[in-house]
Design a protein around this motif. Structure first.
Motif, PDB file in Angstrom:
ATOM      1  N   UNK A 106       0.843  -1.203   0.000  1.00 20.95           N
ATOM      2  CA  UNK A 106       0.000   0.000   0.000  1.00 20.95           C
ATOM      3  C   UNK A 106       0.878   1.252   0.000  1.00 20.95           C
ATOM      4  N   UNK A 107       1.905   1.265   0.858  1.00 19.81           N
ATOM      5  CA  UNK A 107       2.812   2.411   0.915  1.00 19.81           C
ATOM      6  C   UNK A 107       3.546   2.604  -0.416  1.00 19.81           C
ATOM      7  N   UNK A 108       3.927   1.502  -1.047  1.00 20.81           N
ATOM      8  CA  UNK A 108       4.612   1.590  -2.340  1.00 20.81           C
ATOM      9  C   UNK A 108       3.684   2.163  -3.407  1.00 20.81           C
ATOM     10  N   UNK A 109       2.417   1.770  -3.382  1.00 23.35           N
ATOM     11  CA  UNK A 109       1.450   2.305  -4.339  1.00 23.35           C
ATOM     12  C   UNK A 109       1.269   3.806  -4.118  1.00 23.35           C
ATOM     13  N   UNK A 110       1.194   4.204  -2.853  1.00 20.36           N
ATOM     14  CA  UNK A 110       1.059   5.620  -2.498  1.00 20.36           C
ATOM     15  C   UNK A 110       2.254   6.417  -2.999  1.00 20.36           C
ATOM     16  N   UNK A 111       3.461   5.894  -2.783  1.00 19.02           N
ATOM     17  CA  UNK A 111       4.672   6.581  -3.213  1.00 19.02           C
ATOM     18  C   UNK A 111       4.775   6.636  -4.734  1.00 19.02           C
ATOM     19  N   UNK A 112       4.372   5.566  -5.411  1.00 18.44           N
ATOM     20  CA  UNK A 112       4.415   5.535  -6.874  1.00 18.44           C
ATOM     21  C   UNK A 112       3.539   6.633  -7.467  1.00 18.44           C
ATOM     22  N   UNK A 113       2.362   6.829  -6.913  1.00 23.63           N
ATOM     23  CA  UNK A 113       1.454   7.869  -7.403  1.00 23.63           C
ATOM     24  C   UNK A 113       2.057   9.255  -7.201  1.00 23.63           C
ATOM     25  N   UNK A 114       2.679   9.470  -6.028  1.00 24.59           N
ATOM     26  CA  UNK A 114       3.300  10.771  -5.754  1.00 24.59           C
ATOM     27  C   UNK A 114       4.461  11.029  -6.708  1.00 24.59           C
ATOM     28  N   UNK A 115       5.337  10.025  -6.862  1.00 19.42           N
ATOM     29  CA  UNK A 115       6.521  10.199  -7.707  1.00 19.42           C
ATOM     30  C   UNK A 115       6.162  10.411  -9.175  1.00 19.42           C
ATOM     31  N   UNK A 116       5.036   9.843  -9.606  1.00 23.15           N
ATOM     32  CA  UNK A 116       4.625   9.984 -11.004  1.00 23.15           C
ATOM     33  C   UNK A 116       3.793  11.241 -11.241  1.00 23.15           C
ATOM     34  N   UNK A 117       3.542  11.998 -10.166  1.00 23.00           N
ATOM     35  CA  UNK A 117       2.779  13.234 -10.301  1.00 23.00           C
ATOM     36  C   UNK A 117       1.300  13.037 -10.497  1.00 23.00           C
TER      37      UNK A 117
ATOM     38  N   UNK B 199      -2.705  12.057  -9.306  1.00 18.66           N
ATOM     39  CA  UNK B 199      -3.557  12.383  -8.169  1.00 18.66           C
ATOM     40  C   UNK B 199      -3.629  11.192  -7.221  1.00 18.66           C
ATOM     41  N   UNK B 200      -3.422  11.481  -5.932  1.00 21.56           N
ATOM     42  CA  UNK B 200      -3.471  10.426  -4.921  1.00 21.56           C
ATOM     43  C   UNK B 200      -4.869  10.392  -4.311  1.00 21.56           C
ATOM     44  N   UNK B 201      -5.627   9.358  -4.626  1.00 22.98           N
ATOM     45  CA  UNK B 201      -6.959   9.167  -4.059  1.00 22.98           C
ATOM     46  C   UNK B 201      -7.056   7.735  -3.557  1.00 22.98           C
ATOM     47  N   UNK B 202      -8.077   7.484  -2.754  1.00 24.88           N
ATOM     48  CA  UNK B 202      -8.300   6.119  -2.290  1.00 24.88           C
ATOM     49  C   UNK B 202      -8.496   5.184  -3.482  1.00 24.88           C
ATOM     50  N   UNK B 203      -9.209   5.654  -4.497  1.00 21.45           N
ATOM     51  CA  UNK B 203      -9.490   4.833  -5.672  1.00 21.45           C
ATOM     52  C   UNK B 203      -8.216   4.540  -6.466  1.00 21.45           C
ATOM     53  N   UNK B 204      -7.352   5.551  -6.624  1.00 22.11           N
ATOM     54  CA  UNK B 204      -6.130   5.341  -7.400  1.00 22.11           C
ATOM     55  C   UNK B 204      -5.169   4.398  -6.683  1.00 22.11           C
ATOM     56  N   UNK B 205      -5.110   4.488  -5.358  1.00 22.31           N
ATOM     57  CA  UNK B 205      -4.276   3.561  -4.590  1.00 22.31           C
ATOM     58  C   UNK B 205      -4.812   2.142  -4.722  1.00 22.31           C
ATOM     59  N   UNK B 206      -6.117   2.010  -4.591  1.00 23.34           N
ATOM     60  CA  UNK B 206      -6.752   0.686  -4.696  1.00 23.34           C
ATOM     61  C   UNK B 206      -6.503   0.077  -6.076  1.00 23.34           C
ATOM     62  N   UNK B 207      -6.692   0.869  -7.121  1.00 23.37           N
ATOM     63  CA  UNK B 207      -6.500   0.362  -8.479  1.00 23.37           C
ATOM     64  C   UNK B 207      -5.058  -0.091  -8.713  1.00 23.37           C
ATOM     65  N   UNK B 208      -4.107   0.701  -8.211  1.00 22.88           N
ATOM     66  CA  UNK B 208      -2.705   0.337  -8.383  1.00 22.88           C
ATOM     67  C   UNK B 208      -2.378  -0.923  -7.589  1.00 22.88           C
ATOM     68  N   UNK B 209      -2.958  -1.029  -6.402  1.00 21.55           N
ATOM     69  CA  UNK B 209      -2.728  -2.193  -5.555  1.00 21.55           C
ATOM     70  C   UNK B 209      -3.275  -3.461  -6.197  1.00 21.55           C
ATOM     71  N   UNK B 210      -4.408  -3.341  -6.874  1.00 20.22           N
ATOM     72  CA  UNK B 210      -5.057  -4.496  -7.492  1.00 20.22           C
ATOM     73  C   UNK B 210      -4.612  -4.721  -8.934  1.00 20.22           C
ATOM     74  N   UNK B 211      -3.729  -3.841  -9.424  1.00 18.05           N
ATOM     75  CA  UNK B 211      -3.255  -4.001 -10.796  1.00 18.05           C
ATOM     76  C   UNK B 211      -4.247  -3.524 -11.832  1.00 18.05           C
ATOM     77  N   UNK B 212      -5.171  -2.663 -11.410  1.00 19.24           N
ATOM     78  CA  UNK B 212      -6.156  -2.108 -12.343  1.00 19.24           C
ATOM     79  C   UNK B 212      -5.622  -0.760 -12.813  1.00 19.24           C
ATOM     80  N   UNK B 213      -5.120  -0.708 -14.017  1.00 19.51           N
ATOM     81  CA  UNK B 213      -4.518   0.513 -14.541  1.00 19.51           C
ATOM     82  C   UNK B 213      -5.454   1.227 -15.501  1.00 19.51           C
ATOM     83  N   UNK B 214      -5.506   2.548 -15.345  1.00 16.99           N
ATOM     84  CA  UNK B 214      -6.210   3.346 -16.347  1.00 16.99           C
ATOM     85  C   UNK B 214      -5.399   3.306 -17.645  1.00 16.99           C
TER      86      UNK B 214
END
Length: 260
Positions: free
Chosen positions: A77-88, A90-105
């Motif tokens: 979860x922390x890695x997903x959070x950091x990945x979103x920040x480093x890539x610029x 938006x950090x939301x609950x949904x974006x963290x969840x999608x990244x954690x589950x491998x659901x990519x836009x």
């Protein structure tokens, strides 16, 4: 985009019609008031659960294994959070969840953005742009298309692959493979830079990859040839680039500023 708050919690969730026995462990992530919950796919007896630490109490092997699994899930979860920040992004609950589950836009692609830009420019011919300007951007688009196919054997690449290495390789392709003159190559790079800045302004890429060349003063060909061994420790304890310039064949030492 940074989130203002970020909290992670493991807890036991009581099932409907629960009477006794083990309860499922759930993960709850909250960021800026929005949250999501996921089943950890593990369970625990309520009397063994430490609600303060969010872990199972005890030292037996099965307890250590379960807690190690929860530690691993927390790290993801922390890695997903950091990945979103480093890539610029938006950090939301949904974006963290999608990244954690491998659901990519659907990722933004370089040529996709370039074509959208040119289509908008075409709609404004004789209003904001001359047709000759549009034609130059169309030629620039074709050059990038041909470069990606030649260099990477792909029809397009996502914006997360857009870095100074790709840009310097593109400049080298125009000069070395297409035999385009230096001045014309620079014009094509200016057109490409406009697309890159469009991506930066929209938050699709975190930083302008052209900035490396700007802050070092290196040409695109020099950057293309740059080796890791040519980045050295200087007399001041900071990183310097020690390189022989392509155009003048003379040695040059350049301080490597932090922003690069």
């Amino acid at each position: 985009m940074l989130s203002k708050t970020f909290n992670l919690l493991f807890y036991l969730k009581k099932p409907k019609n629960y009477l006794n026995g083990k309860m499922p462990i759930y993960l709850r992530v909250t960021t800026d008031g929005s949250r999501f919950e996921l089943a950890a796919k593990r369970d625990c007896e309520p009397e063994k659960w430490n609600s303060v630490s969010g872990r199972v109490a005890g030292t037996k092997q099965d307890v250590r294994s379960l807690n190690a699994y929860l530690d691993s899930l927390q790290t993801k979860v922390y890695e997903a959070h950091r990945t979103l920040i480093d890539s610029g992004k938006e950090v939301t609950a949904e974006s963290i969840k999608n990244l954690l589950l491998g659901i990519n836009d659907h990722p933004k692609m370089i040529l996709e953005v370039f074509r959208e830009h040119n289509n908008e420019m075409h709609a404004l011919i004789e209003k904001d742009f001359a047709r000759s300007t549009y034609n130059r951007y169309e030629a620039a688009l074709r050059n990038v298309e041909e470069f990606l196919l030649f260099k990477y054997k792909v029809l397009d690449v996502s914006l997360d692959k857009l870095d100074y290495g790709l840009i310097s390789a593109y400049a080298f392709y125009l000069k070395g493979k297409r035999n385009i003159s230096h001045n014309t190559t620079m014009r094509y790079l200016v057109y490409f830079k406009k697309i890159v800045l469009l991506c930066v302004k929209n938050g699709w890429v975190p930083r302008d990859p052209f900035i490396f060349c700007c802050y070092t003063g290196l040409s695109y060909v020099d950057v293309q040839k740059l080796k890791r061994s040519e980045v050295i420790d200087g007399f001041d304890g900071k990183k310097w680039i020690s390189i022989k310039r392509q155009k003048t064949d003379t040695p040059s030492k350049i301080p490597l500023l932090p922003v690069a």
